[in-house]
Structures are given as structure tokens and as C-alpha cells.
Write a protein that holds these residues in place. Structure first.
Motif, PDB file in Angstrom:
ATOM      1  N   PRO A 142      41.532  45.435  32.930  1.00  0.00           N
ATOM      2  CA  PRO A 142      41.769  44.546  31.785  1.00  0.00           C
ATOM      3  C   PRO A 142      41.569  43.073  32.131  1.00  0.00           C
ATOM      4  O   PRO A 142      41.706  42.646  33.281  1.00  0.00           O
ATOM      5  CB  PRO A 142      43.223  44.844  31.424  1.00  0.00           C
ATOM      6  CG  PRO A 142      43.439  46.250  31.870  1.00  0.00           C
ATOM      7  CD  PRO A 142      42.654  46.371  33.140  1.00  0.00           C
ATOM      8  N   ALA A 143      41.250  42.288  31.115  1.00  0.00           N
ATOM      9  CA  ALA A 143      40.858  40.887  31.287  1.00  0.00           C
ATOM     10  C   ALA A 143      41.896  40.091  32.061  1.00  0.00           C
ATOM     11  O   ALA A 143      43.080  40.094  31.722  1.00  0.00           O
ATOM     12  CB  ALA A 143      40.606  40.250  29.927  1.00  0.00           C
ATOM     13  N   ALA A 144      41.437  39.404  33.108  1.00  0.00           N
ATOM     14  CA  ALA A 144      42.322  38.592  33.933  1.00  0.00           C
ATOM     15  C   ALA A 144      41.629  37.356  34.491  1.00  0.00           C
ATOM     16  O   ALA A 144      42.297  36.475  35.020  1.00  0.00           O
ATOM     17  CB  ALA A 144      42.872  39.421  35.094  1.00  0.00           C
ATOM     18  N   MET A 145      40.288  37.285  34.391  1.00  0.00           N
ATOM     19  CA  MET A 145      39.546  36.144  34.927  1.00  0.00           C
ATOM     20  C   MET A 145      38.614  35.596  33.851  1.00  0.00           C
ATOM     21  O   MET A 145      38.007  36.357  33.089  1.00  0.00           O
ATOM     22  CB  MET A 145      38.710  36.541  36.145  1.00  0.00           C
ATOM     23  CG  MET A 145      39.506  36.876  37.375  1.00  0.00           C
ATOM     24  SD  MET A 145      38.509  36.820  38.894  1.00  0.00           S
ATOM     25  CE  MET A 145      37.176  37.959  38.509  1.00  0.00           C
ATOM     26  N   ALA A 146      38.493  34.276  33.818  1.00  0.00           N
ATOM     27  CA  ALA A 146      37.589  33.619  32.882  1.00  0.00           C
ATOM     28  C   ALA A 146      36.180  33.545  33.455  1.00  0.00           C
ATOM     29  O   ALA A 146      35.996  33.534  34.681  1.00  0.00           O
ATOM     30  CB  ALA A 146      38.100  32.215  32.579  1.00  0.00           C
ATOM     31  N   PRO A 147      35.153  33.474  32.596  1.00  0.00           N
ATOM     32  CA  PRO A 147      33.812  33.182  33.105  1.00  0.00           C
ATOM     33  C   PRO A 147      33.819  31.823  33.804  1.00  0.00           C
ATOM     34  O   PRO A 147      34.644  30.968  33.487  1.00  0.00           O
ATOM     35  CB  PRO A 147      32.947  33.143  31.840  1.00  0.00           C
ATOM     36  CG  PRO A 147      33.762  33.770  30.770  1.00  0.00           C
ATOM     37  CD  PRO A 147      35.190  33.586  31.133  1.00  0.00           C
ATOM     38  N   TRP A 148      32.894  31.634  34.753  1.00  0.00           N
ATOM     39  CA  TRP A 148      32.860  30.366  35.470  1.00  0.00           C
ATOM     40  C   TRP A 148      32.596  29.217  34.493  1.00  0.00           C
ATOM     41  O   TRP A 148      31.646  29.258  33.709  1.00  0.00           O
ATOM     42  CB  TRP A 148      31.784  30.389  36.545  1.00  0.00           C
ATOM     43  CG  TRP A 148      31.880  29.217  37.479  1.00  0.00           C
ATOM     44  CD1 TRP A 148      30.991  28.199  37.601  1.00  0.00           C
ATOM     45  CD2 TRP A 148      32.939  28.946  38.394  1.00  0.00           C
ATOM     46  NE1 TRP A 148      31.424  27.309  38.546  1.00  0.00           N
ATOM     47  CE2 TRP A 148      32.618  27.742  39.049  1.00  0.00           C
ATOM     48  CE3 TRP A 148      34.121  29.610  38.726  1.00  0.00           C
ATOM     49  CZ2 TRP A 148      33.440  27.180  40.018  1.00  0.00           C
ATOM     50  CZ3 TRP A 148      34.941  29.058  39.696  1.00  0.00           C
ATOM     51  CH2 TRP A 148      34.597  27.854  40.330  1.00  0.00           C
ATOM     52  N   GLY A 149      33.487  28.255  34.485  1.00  0.00           N
ATOM     53  CA  GLY A 149      33.397  27.145  33.547  1.00  0.00           C
ATOM     54  C   GLY A 149      34.144  27.379  32.257  1.00  0.00           C
ATOM     55  O   GLY A 149      34.313  26.459  31.454  1.00  0.00           O
ATOM     56  N   GLY A 150      34.601  28.618  32.034  1.00  0.00           N
ATOM     57  CA  GLY A 150      35.349  28.946  30.823  1.00  0.00           C
ATOM     58  C   GLY A 150      36.843  28.881  31.071  1.00  0.00           C
ATOM     59  O   GLY A 150      37.312  28.596  32.171  1.00  0.00           O
ATOM     60  N   SER A 151      37.621  29.211  30.027  1.00  0.00           N
ATOM     61  CA  SER A 151      39.081  29.133  30.145  1.00  0.00           C
ATOM     62  C   SER A 151      39.795  30.382  29.649  1.00  0.00           C
ATOM     63  O   SER A 151      40.991  30.531  29.869  1.00  0.00           O
ATOM     64  CB  SER A 151      39.602  27.919  29.357  1.00  0.00           C
ATOM     65  OG  SER A 151      39.226  28.011  27.984  1.00  0.00           O
ATOM     66  N   LYS A 152      39.075  31.283  29.004  1.00  0.00           N
ATOM     67  CA  LYS A 152      39.691  32.475  28.438  1.00  0.00           C
ATOM     68  C   LYS A 152      39.302  33.706  29.249  1.00  0.00           C
ATOM     69  O   LYS A 152      38.128  33.920  29.569  1.00  0.00           O
ATOM     70  CB  LYS A 152      39.259  32.663  26.986  1.00  0.00           C
ATOM     71  CG  LYS A 152      39.942  33.820  26.284  1.00  0.00           C
ATOM     72  CD  LYS A 152      39.525  33.907  24.824  1.00  0.00           C
ATOM     73  CE  LYS A 152      40.216  35.073  24.119  1.00  0.00           C
ATOM     74  NZ  LYS A 152      39.804  35.182  22.701  1.00  0.00           N
ATOM     75  N   ASP A 213      55.184  35.184  36.574  1.00  0.00           N
ATOM     76  CA  ASP A 213      55.188  35.481  35.147  1.00  0.00           C
ATOM     77  C   ASP A 213      54.151  34.632  34.415  1.00  0.00           C
ATOM     78  O   ASP A 213      53.414  35.128  33.551  1.00  0.00           O
ATOM     79  CB  ASP A 213      56.579  35.240  34.559  1.00  0.00           C
ATOM     80  CG  ASP A 213      56.725  35.828  33.172  1.00  0.00           C
ATOM     81  OD1 ASP A 213      56.501  37.042  33.009  1.00  0.00           O
ATOM     82  OD2 ASP A 213      57.029  35.068  32.228  1.00  0.00           O
ATOM     83  N   ALA A 214      54.074  33.343  34.772  1.00  0.00           N
ATOM     84  CA  ALA A 214      53.061  32.470  34.174  1.00  0.00           C
ATOM     85  C   ALA A 214      51.661  32.942  34.541  1.00  0.00           C
ATOM     86  O   ALA A 214      50.735  32.888  33.720  1.00  0.00           O
ATOM     87  CB  ALA A 214      53.286  31.035  34.641  1.00  0.00           C
ATOM     88  N   ALA A 215      51.502  33.419  35.776  1.00  0.00           N
ATOM     89  CA  ALA A 215      50.197  33.915  36.210  1.00  0.00           C
ATOM     90  C   ALA A 215      49.772  35.136  35.406  1.00  0.00           C
ATOM     91  O   ALA A 215      48.600  35.278  35.042  1.00  0.00           O
ATOM     92  CB  ALA A 215      50.239  34.248  37.698  1.00  0.00           C
ATOM     93  N   LEU A 216      50.726  36.028  35.114  1.00  0.00           N
ATOM     94  CA  LEU A 216      50.404  37.240  34.361  1.00  0.00           C
ATOM     95  C   LEU A 216      50.036  36.930  32.913  1.00  0.00           C
ATOM     96  O   LEU A 216      49.359  37.723  32.255  1.00  0.00           O
ATOM     97  CB  LEU A 216      51.576  38.222  34.418  1.00  0.00           C
ATOM     98  CG  LEU A 216      51.826  38.847  35.799  1.00  0.00           C
ATOM     99  CD1 LEU A 216      53.131  39.632  35.805  1.00  0.00           C
ATOM    100  CD2 LEU A 216      50.659  39.747  36.210  1.00  0.00           C
ATOM    101  N   HIS A 217      50.473  35.767  32.423  1.00  0.00           N
ATOM    102  CA  HIS A 217      50.102  35.341  31.074  1.00  0.00           C
ATOM    103  C   HIS A 217      48.912  34.379  31.099  1.00  0.00           C
ATOM    104  O   HIS A 217      48.469  33.904  30.053  1.00  0.00           O
ATOM    105  CB  HIS A 217      51.291  34.675  30.380  1.00  0.00           C
ATOM    106  CG  HIS A 217      52.357  35.647  29.982  1.00  0.00           C
ATOM    107  ND1 HIS A 217      53.400  36.005  30.814  1.00  0.00           N
ATOM    108  CD2 HIS A 217      52.539  36.371  28.844  1.00  0.00           C
ATOM    109  CE1 HIS A 217      54.173  36.885  30.212  1.00  0.00           C
ATOM    110  NE2 HIS A 217      53.673  37.132  29.027  1.00  0.00           N
ATOM    111  N   GLY A 218      48.409  34.099  32.298  1.00  0.00           N
ATOM    112  CA  GLY A 218      47.276  33.206  32.446  1.00  0.00           C
ATOM    113  C   GLY A 218      46.068  33.942  32.989  1.00  0.00           C
ATOM    114  O   GLY A 218      45.739  35.042  32.543  1.00  0.00           O
ATOM    115  N   THR A 219      45.410  33.359  33.975  1.00  0.00           N
ATOM    116  CA  THR A 219      44.210  33.957  34.558  1.00  0.00           C
ATOM    117  C   THR A 219      44.275  33.894  36.078  1.00  0.00           C
ATOM    118  O   THR A 219      44.918  33.023  36.652  1.00  0.00           O
ATOM    119  CB  THR A 219      42.924  33.240  34.098  1.00  0.00           C
ATOM    120  OG1 THR A 219      42.995  31.861  34.455  1.00  0.00           O
ATOM    121  CG2 THR A 219      42.734  33.364  32.597  1.00  0.00           C
ATOM    122  N   MET A 220      43.587  34.842  36.701  1.00  0.00           N
ATOM    123  CA  MET A 220      43.477  34.870  38.153  1.00  0.00           C
ATOM    124  C   MET A 220      42.269  34.037  38.575  1.00  0.00           C
ATOM    125  O   MET A 220      41.260  33.983  37.865  1.00  0.00           O
ATOM    126  CB  MET A 220      43.301  36.304  38.643  1.00  0.00           C
ATOM    127  CG  MET A 220      44.420  37.251  38.240  1.00  0.00           C
ATOM    128  SD  MET A 220      46.002  36.861  39.000  1.00  0.00           S
ATOM    129  CE  MET A 220      45.646  37.224  40.723  1.00  0.00           C
TER     130      MET A 220
END
Length: 329
Positions: A142-152, A213-220
Motif C-alpha cells: 500500500p501507498a507509503a512513498m511519494a513520486p520523486w518531487g511529489g508530496s502524496k 504515528d506521524a510517520a504512519l500518517h505521512g510518507t516514507m
């Protein structure tokens, strides 16, 4: 803290999952995988997963009663429908066919769709290498990393694992998460009430965080910056786009019982290394010996052998809180 033998630890998992709407054979497959990961020091893919697995089985986000369906669309291709069940029985079914198909043809591939969390990706490829095959596995998550230069978040942490046999000894094993660390390590840190090291993750605002917890709601953060993201894209295309599994952004979380099944995918490719007539296994050993001849150098995956010997002799120490949580399920 409780100390369990490996058989006792597997029994704990089997008893727990069968209480939570899981077929006993499926539960045994899950138990083998979780205990093997725990033994190898991969707690994020080990017994810490039992509570979330049980919760998902209870509400059928993971169908604990599903049996993998294996078909052969082409002579060298194995298609496995996990039926939104646990990944491990489907992976074991794929391995069984790969052990026959790869030596017969030189190469074979198994695609597993409608799957779920596959744990430590090193384990299936290592087993295939122990059977004399070279194996590589791609798994999307499941989604956890943004494309390079992206934020989602758009890509998973998407592990890649590889193993090849060596003559008369344990295989070479490589297992890489394409984030700087596997997301399971963040889950383990949260369960233990620990902070994350700097540089692992961003929060939902894109700011660096050491709060799990913040990391799990953010991105790796990706391994190797843009290069890691490019590899994550490759895995998405191979382990989801090509085989009909959900892309990372379409998959629900592995970490809780909310939402529909994750429906992620795994792709395993196995080669008979002797098919080219090059005495490949002996050649593999030449490079292995050259690495080991350098002071301080070691082959990837060697640490696991010492950990396995220790666990076999001394058992597994389970955190009291986790043990109580599992027993209460």
C-alpha cells in the motif's frame, strides 16, 4: 518476558488465527512465515503482525478461509489467485510449481494477485535457492512513498528480494525495501513506544519526523532518493500492473482492519542456474569467496544464520505486552 521455542511460537500463532476465522492450514503457513521472520530479527514482519492479521481475518478484510487457486496460462507461467486471503499459502503454492517448472524449462514465473502482506520477502527466494534455483521476487505494498518531487504517497515500500545457491552452504540472500527502512519497523517502534531515527520518514505535511504515528500518517523516505523511487515504479508495474493486482494507491492499509481487502501482488521469477551450461553455481562461489577473503567483508544475509542458531538454541523472547495481546485475541 516470555521465552518460547520455535514450535511453541508457531503454535501460538496457529491457535490465535484459528480462533479468528482462519483455516488451520492457512494459519500454519502464516505461523511459519511470521516465526521465521522473527527468528531472523525482522520483528516488523514477525509476531508483531499477529494482532492486525487476526483483526483483519475477523472482519474478512483478509479471508482466512480462502484457498489459493493455481492455474498455468502458459508453460512457463504460474498464475495464483490468493482470493483476498493471506499471502503465505499462495506463495507456498507458487513455490511448489516453480520447483518443477523452472528446472524443466530453465525459467518460470509465478504471479500472485488478490493478495495481502507477504512479510519478509527473503524467505520465499531463499527456499527456492535451497532447492538449487536462482530466484527474484517483487512485491507491491500500500501507498507509503511519494513520486520523486511529489508530496502524496503513490508507491509502496515495494521490497525486492533475490537469492542464489552456493555449493554446500547457505545461499546468498538479498532483501531490500525501497524505502530507507521497511514500514514494519515503524510499526514496531510505535508498539514499543520508541522514537524513529532521523531520516526515515515525513509527516503528512512533508516535514521530517521521528514520531512513528506521524510517520504512519505521512510518507516514507526512499532508499537512494530518486533511484529508489524509480525502482518502486518498476515494482508497481511488474507486481501490480502486469499481473492484475491493485496498485499501491488502490490498496488499503496492511496495518488495520478498515476498508476493503488490499489486493496487492507478488511476482516471483525462478531460474535453473545450470540451464546455460556454465557451471553457474560453482561460479557463484568464486565471487562469494572473493568477497569473504577481504577482511571485514561478508555476504548479504549472513547475519541471519547466527540469529537462527541462537533462536533454535535459546528460543524467542516475546515482549510481555505483545504476548498478552496475542493471547487475548
Amino acid at each position: 518476558m516470555p521465552t518460547l521455542t520455535l514450535l511453541q511460537a508457531e503454535g501460538l500463532v496457529v491457535r490465535t488465527l484459528t480462533r479468528c476465522r482462519t483455516d488451520v492450514d492457512n494459519a500454519r503457513s502464516v505461523a511459519r512465515a511470521l516465526v521465521a521472520a522473527e527468528v531472523d530479527g525482522l520483528q516488523g514482519h514477525g509476531l508483531s503482525r499477529v494482532p492486525s492479521y487476526a483483526a483483519q481475518a475477523k472482519v474478512r478484510k483478509v479471508d482466512g478461509l480462502a484457498m489459493p487457486l493455481v492455474t498455468r496460462p502458459r508453460p512457463g507461467l504460474i498464475a495464483v489467485d490468493a482470493g483476498y486471503g493471506f499471502a503465505f499459502p499462495a506463495i507456498e503454492a507458487a513455490e511448489t510449481v516453480l520447483r518443477e517448472a523452472a528446472p524443466a524449462q530453465g525459467i518460470a514465473a509465478a504471479a500472485i494477485k488478490r493478495s495481502s502482506h507477504c512479510g519478509a520477502a527473503r524467505l520465499p527466494v531463499e527456499r527456492l535457492a535451497q532447492a538449487g534455483l536462482v530466484a527474484i521476487m517483487f512485491a507491491n505494498t500500500p501507498a507509503a512513498m511519494a513520486p520523486w518531487g511529489g508530496s502524496k504517497a503513490l508507491f509502496g515500500t515495494n521490497p525486492i528480494a533475490f537469492a542464489c545457491p552456493l555449493p554446500g552452504r547457505a545461499p546468498v540472500v538479498v532483501d531490500l525495501s525501497l524505502s530507507k527502512v521497511a514500514r514494519g519497523n515503524v510499526v514496531t517502534a510505535k508498539q514499543r513506544g520508541e522514537k524513529l531515527p532521523p531520516g526515515w520518514a515525513l509527516d503528512h505535511k512533508g516535514q521530517a519526523t521521528t514520531d512513528p504515528d506521524a510517520a504512519l500518517h505521512g510518507t516514507m523516505l526512499p532508499m537512494g532518493d530518486a533511484k529508489g523511487v524509480a525502482l518502486a515504479l518498476m515494482v508497481e508495474l511488474m507486481a501490480a500492473g502486469m499481473i492484475g493486482a491493485n496498485y499501491a494507491r488502490e490498496a488499503s492499509s496492511y496495518l488495520d482492519a478498515g476498508g476493503p481487502p488490499s489486493g496487492t501482488g507478488q511476482l516471483i521469477i525462478a531460474f535453473d542456474p545450470e540451464a546455460f551450461g556454465t557451471h553457474a553455481i560453482a561460479r557463484f562461489n568464486v565471487l562469494a569467496v572473493a568477497i569473504e577473503s577481504q577482511q571485514g567483508a561478508r555476504l548479504p544475509g549472513e547475519r541471519r544464520l547466527a540469529l537462527r542458531a541462537k533462536a533454535k538454541a535459546e528460543g524467542l523472547v516475546i515482549p510481555e505486552k505483545l504476548f498478552a495481546e496475542i493471547e487475548a485475541l
